[in-house]
Enzyme design. Structure first.
Site, PDB file in Angstrom:
ATOM      1  N   ASP A   9       0.846  -1.201   0.000  1.00 51.24           N
ATOM      2  CA  ASP A   9       0.000   0.000   0.000  1.00 51.24           C
ATOM      3  C   ASP A   9       0.886   1.258   0.000  1.00 51.24           C
ATOM      4  O   ASP A   9       0.915   1.994   0.978  1.00 51.24           O
ATOM      5  CB  ASP A   9      -0.957  -0.008   1.214  1.00 51.24           C
ATOM      6  N   HIS A 242       9.764  -0.627   8.407  1.00 51.85           N
ATOM      7  CA  HIS A 242       8.909  -1.808   8.630  1.00 51.85           C
ATOM      8  C   HIS A 242       8.918  -2.770   7.438  1.00 51.85           C
ATOM      9  O   HIS A 242       9.225  -3.954   7.566  1.00 51.85           O
ATOM     10  CB  HIS A 242       7.453  -1.367   8.819  1.00 51.85           C
TER      11      HIS A 242
HETATM   12  C1  BDR Z   1       2.802  -0.725   8.584  1.00 49.82           C
HETATM   13  O1  BDR Z   1       1.715   0.199   8.404  1.00 49.82           O
HETATM   14  C2  BDR Z   1       1.973   1.045   7.301  1.00 49.82           C
HETATM   15  O2  BDR Z   1       1.798   2.359   7.662  1.00 49.82           O
HETATM   16  C3  BDR Z   1       3.397   0.822   6.900  1.00 49.82           C
HETATM   17  O3  BDR Z   1       3.553   0.950   5.505  1.00 49.82           O
HETATM   18  C4  BDR Z   1       3.700  -0.569   7.371  1.00 49.82           C
HETATM   19  O4  BDR Z   1       3.353  -1.519   6.405  1.00 49.82           O
HETATM   20  C5  BDR Z   1       3.467  -0.424   9.894  1.00 49.82           C
HETATM   21  O5  BDR Z   1       2.580  -0.595  10.957  1.00 49.82           O
HETATM   22 CA    CA Z   2       2.877  -0.877   4.091  1.00 51.27          CA
END
Ligand code: BDR
Ligand code: CA
Length: 321
Positions: A9, A242
Site C-alpha cells: 500500500d 517496517h
Molecule cells: C505498517 O503500516 C503502514 O503504515 C506501513 O507501511 C507498514 O506496512 C506499519 O505498521
Molecule cells: Ca505498508
C-alpha cells in the site's frame, strides 16, 4: 532466485521495500499488488505505477482491494499524517496516464501466478491482508501451492501502533488477517516486535542517496522526509523501515529469530486487530488456538544493524538510472 509477489500500500516504507526487491540480485519480482491502507486504493495504485515508471520496474501492477474483507466493517481514514496526502510524503506525485494496471484484480493475479509457478512463489504482504484473504476465498487450493507468505504486520510481545493492542496492517482488516494466518500455508510474520528496532537514520538514508548517485535513490530520499518528520519523538533519529524488514527476511532469514505456534487475530472489541500466538509446547486450557490450526512463525528478534546494512548495500549498489 526467489519469485516474489509484493502486496503493498505505497506508502513511504513500502516504496523503500519495493526498491530493495527491485535491486536485489536474488529476487525475481513477478508482480506488485496494491491494497488500500496508507492511502485509498486509487492513490496506492497510482503510486505503485509511478514508482514502476520512475524506477523502471518490469513487473506488472495489479489493483487490489479498496475495502475490507467483510464489506461493511468499520473502516479507518488513511493516515495522511504519516505518509502524506499523496501517500508518498507529499512530494506531489503526478498522475501517470502513460501507465496502466494489469486488467486482473490483485487477488486473481495472485491466484494465477501461484498456479503458474507451483511451490515457487513467496508473497511478501506489507499492507492489509485483504487481497490474500480474497484469493483464499476464491481458490482455497492455493494454500498447497505457495512457497511462503511473509507478512509485515502485528505486534506480539509489544504494543501496537494504532491502538495499544493493534498494528496498522492488521487493525485495518482483522478478519482478513485471521483468515491468512490460520490458513494451512507457511506464514512468517515480521511484526513491530522487530521492525521498531530497525531504524534507518537520516544520515544513513543520505548515504544511500550519495552512494547510489542515481535519481532513483534521490526520489527515495525525497519521499521519505515527511515520514521521518512523523517519527521524530517516536524514535531517536530517522525512519522505521517496517516493510523492508519483511523483504530482507526473504533473502536473509538468518538475521531473524523466530518462534512457532498458531496465531489468531482478535476481531472486534477494544483489542480489535491484536495478534496473539500460542507458542508451540506451552500448555493452556482449551482455547481458540486449538484444533487443526497450523503452526506459524513470528519474528521475536532481529539483527537490526545487519538488516540496515543489507538494505543500504542493495539499494545503493545500483548506480545507473
Ligand atoms: C505498517 O503500516 C503502514 O503504515 C506501513 O507501511 C507498514 O506496512 C506499519 O505498521
Ligand atoms: Ca505498508
Amino acid at each position: 532466485m526467489h519469485k516474489v509477489i509484493f502486496d503493498t500500500d505505497p506508502g513511504v516504507d513500502d516504496a523503500m521495500a519495493l526498491l530493495f526487491l527491485h535491486h536485489h540480485p536474488e529476487i525475481d519480482l513477478l508482480g506488485i499488488n496494491t491494497v488500500f491502507g496508507n492511502a485509498t486504493i486509487e492513490t496506492t495504485t497510482r503510486n505503485a505505477l509511478f514508482l514502476k515508471r520512475e524506477w523502471k520496474i518490469d513487473a506488472p501492477v495489479a489493483q487490489g482491494a479498496g475495502e475490507t474483507f467483510l464489506p461493511h466493517r468499520v473502516s479507518h481514514e488513511p493516515p495522511a499524517w504519516i505518509h502524506g496526502d499523496d501517500g508518498l510524503g507529499n512530494i506531489g506525485v503526478p498522475d501517470v496516464p502513460d501507465m496502466s494496471a494489469d486488467p486482473r484484480p490483485a487477488h486473481r493475479f495472485l491466484i494465477e501466478m501461484i498456479r503458474a509457478n507451483p511451490g515457487e512463489v513467496t508473497v511478501v504482504a506489507v499492507g492489509r491482508m485483504t487481497n490474500l484473504a480474497n484469493a483464499l476465498k476464491e481458490d482455497p487450493e492455493i494454500v498447497g501451492l505457495v512457497k511462503e507468505i511473509v507478512i509485515m504486520g502485528g505486534a506480539f510481545d509489544c504494543n501496537g501502533n494504532v491502538t495499544p493492542a493493534a498494528e496498522a496492517n492488521i487493525h485495518g482488516d482483522p478478519e482478513a488477517a485471521d483468515i491468512v494466518m490460520t490458513a494451512k500455508w507457511p506464514v512468517v510474520v515480521v511484526g513491530l516486535d522487530v521492525t521498531m528496532k530497525t531504524v534507518m537514520t537520516r544520515s544513513q538514508l543520505a548515504d544511500i542517496r550519495d552512494a547510489a548517485g542515481s535519481s532513483r535513490a534521490r526520489l527515495l530520499f525525497d519521499l521519505s522526509q515527511f515520514y521521518i518528520d512523523f517519527y521524530e519523538g517516536l524514535v531517536d533519529d530517522g525512519m522505521v523501515v517496517h516493510d523492508s524488514c519483511a523483504c530482507v527476511y526473504v533473502v536473509a532469514p538468518e538475521l531473524f529469530k523466530t518462534r512457532s505456534g498458531p496465531i489468531r487475530v482478535v476481531c472486534g472489541g477494544i483489542a480489535d486487530g491484536q495478534t496473539i500466538q500460542k507458542p508451540d509446547g506451552r500448555g493452556f486450557g482449551p482455547s481458540e488456538w486449538d484444533g487443526d490450526l497450523p503452526s506459524q512463525k513470528i519474528c521475536v528478534d532481529i539483527d537490526a544493524d545487519a538488516v540496515l546494512k543489507l538494505i543500504h548495500d542493495v539499494i545503493s549498489a545500483v548506480k545507473e538510472d
